[in-house]
Design a protein around this motif. Structure first.
Motif, PDB file in Angstrom:
ATOM      1  N   THR A 249       0.833  -1.195   0.000  1.00  0.00           N
ATOM      2  CA  THR A 249       0.000   0.000   0.000  1.00  0.00           C
ATOM      3  C   THR A 249       0.871   1.249   0.000  1.00  0.00           C
ATOM      4  OG1 THR A 249      -0.131   0.169   2.404  1.00  0.00           O
ATOM      5  CG2 THR A 249      -1.779  -1.206   1.295  1.00  0.00           C
TER       6      THR A 249
ATOM      7  N   ASP B 176      -3.611   3.827  -1.333  1.00  0.00           N
ATOM      8  CA  ASP B 176      -4.337   4.149  -0.107  1.00  0.00           C
ATOM      9  C   ASP B 176      -5.528   5.039  -0.434  1.00  0.00           C
ATOM     10  OD1 ASP B 176      -4.486   4.293   2.883  1.00  0.00           O
ATOM     11  OD2 ASP B 176      -4.212   6.413   2.448  1.00  0.00           O
TER      12      ASP B 176
ATOM     13  N   THR C  63      -7.578  -1.587  -4.740  1.00  0.00           N
ATOM     14  CA  THR C  63      -7.746  -1.038  -3.388  1.00  0.00           C
ATOM     15  C   THR C  63      -9.126  -1.374  -2.840  1.00  0.00           C
ATOM     16  OG1 THR C  63      -6.225   0.796  -3.835  1.00  0.00           O
ATOM     17  CG2 THR C  63      -7.824   1.108  -2.059  1.00  0.00           C
TER      18      THR C  63
ATOM     19  N   SER D  91      -5.215  -0.386   3.460  1.00  0.00           N
ATOM     20  CA  SER D  91      -4.926   1.046   3.475  1.00  0.00           C
ATOM     21  C   SER D  91      -3.662   1.289   4.288  1.00  0.00           C
ATOM     22  CB  SER D  91      -6.096   1.821   4.087  1.00  0.00           C
ATOM     23  OG  SER D  91      -6.131   1.645   5.491  1.00  0.00           O
ATOM     24  N   ASN D  92      -3.255   2.550   4.315  1.00  0.00           N
ATOM     25  CA  ASN D  92      -2.088   2.968   5.099  1.00  0.00           C
ATOM     26  C   ASN D  92      -2.472   3.440   6.493  1.00  0.00           C
ATOM     27  OD1 ASN D  92      -0.503   2.500   2.899  1.00  0.00           O
ATOM     28  ND2 ASN D  92       0.310   4.568   2.726  1.00  0.00           N
TER      29      ASN D  92
END
Length: 204
Positions: A2, A25, A151, A157-158
């Motif tokens: 990510t 992200d 995604t 995600s970050n």
């Protein structure tokens, strides 16, 4: 893997992790749109300022935070500004740009099949919007469409990494005045390393 849409991340993943799935992200995808949206507002604000339209300048300044924040996080005053957004510029560019921001933000939460169709519609609408900043962004979104859909499909995600980064930044502020960097590193490890330190109980 990510990350944001930086090209150096793509090249590193391709070289060092050739079998990895590249994921963008979601926060950074929306930030592309909010950046373009604010550029639209600034251009319209500058146009009004150069044209001596003081009312237009005031309106553009007043909607700055209303268009960038999520609708459910607005104050009452910002909500009123957003309600009048349709009439803030003659061609409705800022309002249409805001609509595209909300569409992009919401489609990231939808199931993959639904999001795929919505993203295709989004790219078409953005590319035909005649708003220079949004047209330019639509080209970027079109290029990164496979990564965006990945995604949505994988749901990574970050967020966890960003949370650690914020905690480290706060720790650095707390460590102001430390005489050696080793002390700062030790404090970061103590706060972020997941250590469960049991202090001795006082005896009575």
């Amino acid at each position: 893997v990510t990350g944001d849409g930086a090209k150096w991340i793509d090249s590193c993943v391709k070289e060092h992790c050739p079998n990895a799935e590249r994921v963008l992200d979601g926060f950074h995808i929306v930030s592309w749109m909010t950046g373009a949206l604010d550029d639209v507002r600034k251009r319209l604000w500058n146009d009004a300022r150069r044209g001596g339209d003081q009312e237009g300048v005031k309106r553009m300044r007043g909607v700055k935070y209303a268009v960038l924040k999520n609708p459910d996080h607005l104050t009452d005053r910002q909500d009123e500004s957003l309600a009048a957004l349709r009439n803030t510029d003659p061609k409705g560019q800022l309002y249409r740009a805001w609509q595209l921001k909300e569409l992009l933000r919401n489609l990231l939460k939808h199931p993959l099949g639904q999001a795929t169709a919505e993203l295709k519609h989004w790219v078409f609408w953005a590319s035909h919007s005649r708003i220079p900043e949004i047209v330019e962004l639509s080209q970027k979104i079109r290029r990164r469409r496979p990564d965006i859909l990945r995604t949505i499909e994988l749901g990574y995600s970050n967020a966890r990494l960003e949370a650690f980064n914020n905690r480290i930044k706060v720790t650095i502020r707390m460590a102001y005045g430390f005489h050696h960097v080793d002390n700062l590193i030790a404090l970061i490890m103590l706060r972020c390393g997941g250590l469960d330190i049991r202090l001795p109980k006082p005896t009575t």
